[in-house]
Write a protein that holds these residues in place. Structure first.
Motif, PDB file in Angstrom:
ATOM      1  N   TYR A 224       0.829  -1.193   0.000  1.00  0.00           N
ATOM      2  CA  TYR A 224       0.000   0.000   0.000  1.00  0.00           C
ATOM      3  C   TYR A 224       0.872   1.254   0.000  1.00  0.00           C
ATOM      4  N   MET A 225       0.594   2.161  -0.916  1.00  0.00           N
ATOM      5  CA  MET A 225       1.329   3.424  -0.991  1.00  0.00           C
ATOM      6  C   MET A 225       0.939   4.312   0.185  1.00  0.00           C
ATOM      7  N   PRO A 226       1.890   5.049   0.740  1.00  0.00           N
ATOM      8  CA  PRO A 226       1.589   5.900   1.902  1.00  0.00           C
ATOM      9  C   PRO A 226       0.421   6.853   1.673  1.00  0.00           C
ATOM     10  N   MET A 227       0.284   7.414   0.477  1.00  0.00           N
ATOM     11  CA  MET A 227      -0.801   8.355   0.213  1.00  0.00           C
ATOM     12  C   MET A 227      -2.172   7.700   0.333  1.00  0.00           C
ATOM     13  N   PHE A 228      -2.236   6.382   0.156  1.00  0.00           N
ATOM     14  CA  PHE A 228      -3.502   5.661   0.267  1.00  0.00           C
ATOM     15  C   PHE A 228      -3.954   5.566   1.723  1.00  0.00           C
ATOM     16  N   GLN A 229      -3.051   5.918   2.647  1.00  0.00           N
ATOM     17  CA  GLN A 229      -3.366   5.875   4.071  1.00  0.00           C
ATOM     18  C   GLN A 229      -3.777   7.243   4.610  1.00  0.00           C
ATOM     19  N   ASN A 230      -3.845   8.261   3.727  1.00  0.00           N
ATOM     20  CA  ASN A 230      -4.163   9.597   4.250  1.00  0.00           C
ATOM     21  C   ASN A 230      -5.628   9.706   4.648  1.00  0.00           C
TER      22      ASN A 230
END
Length: 276
Positions: A224-230
């Protein structure tokens, strides 16, 4: 850092540092450890799920031990960051991979040139604003992502639309090759894309589930890309899980069927793979 030592983000800098790591090991072994270490370090910043974090933390430590120290890998990550910052319109790691002749090591890979990917993205992504306005976001899938050139080109094309792609586009990638999949993950993460990369055979083991809730099945790895966790994507998943627009989180249809396709119809994926 002295001015003369300032990182410029050039291919020459990257290759010079890379060759320092190859004094006792093959370039392929070094590349695999380097990409894995960088991917794990990015993943473990945001993805703290027990099934991912602990194993990737352990793998990171093992890769750094084989590479000798963290100093050169850290500098090489800085070079990648600077290269993509100065020129996001490129497949930096894919180009390095090809220059080092690693694609022919045993899989006979040849990545699509970035200029071709850019042309395809501009042809395909003409009406993205209307898609986003209908459901709040859209998703773009590359089922044979390599180092991510097609999705990088799509992200750059999306910058021209009136919606912020970081908040309104899910980038989904899949590849059978673990190392190239990590290369894609690294580049998309550093470019601020939201989404994930699945390491698995797209034909025999495709992603399933809703695009916001992919099911990680046996034989798959999800990054999972970090931006998907925003916060925006977290709230969007929350509303979706409560039965919002587009179905429920437990939808069992293939993830790719949810996508706004870029490059070929997934019903013809076998033909596409045969001509890869």
């Amino acid at each position: 850092m002295k001015q003369s030592e300032a990182i410029q983000g050039t291919e020459k800098e990257f290759l010079n540092e890379f060759h320092k790591l190859c004094y006792s090991r093959s370039s392929w072994q070094v590349w695999a450890d380097l990409m894995t270490a960088i991917a794990c370090s990015i993943s473990n910043v945001a993805d703290r799920s027990p099934e991912h974090y602990e194993s990737r933390e352990k793998e990171y430590a093992q890769c750094i031990e084989r590479l000798g120290s963290v100093e050169i890998p850290a500098k090489m990550l800085a070079i990648i960051v600077e290269a993509l910052e100065r020129n996001p319109e490129q497949d930096f790691l894919g180009e390095m991979y090809m220059q080092l002749n690693l694609g022919n090591h045993w899989k006979g890979q040849f990545f699509t040139p970035y200029c071709v990917c850019k042309m395809m993205s501009e042809i395909t992504c003409e009406d993205v604003d209307s898609h986003i306005e209908k459901q709040g976001y859209l998703s773009i899938c590359d089922p044979a992502c390599g180092a991510g050139a097609t999705l990088i080109a799509a992200a750059n094309t999306m910058k021209k639309c009136k919606h912020n792609f970081q908040n309104h586009v899910v980038f989904v990638a899949q590849d059978i090759d673990r190392i190239t999949g990590m290369m894609c993950y690294i580049q998309l993460s550093l470019l601020g894309c939201a989404g994930y990369v699945c390491i698995a055979n797209t034909i025999t083991n495709p992603l399933t589930g809703h695009v916001l809730f992919p099911n990680e099945k046996e034989g798959q790895e999800l990054w999972y890309m970090p931006m998907f966790q925003n916060q925006i994507w977290t709230w969007r998943r929350l509303f979706q899980s409560m039965g919002g627009l587009g179905g429920t989180a437990t939808t069992e249809k293939t993830v790719e069927k949810e996508h706004f396709y870029m490059f070929f119809d997934f019903d013809k994926k076998e033909e596409a793979y045969g001509n890869r």
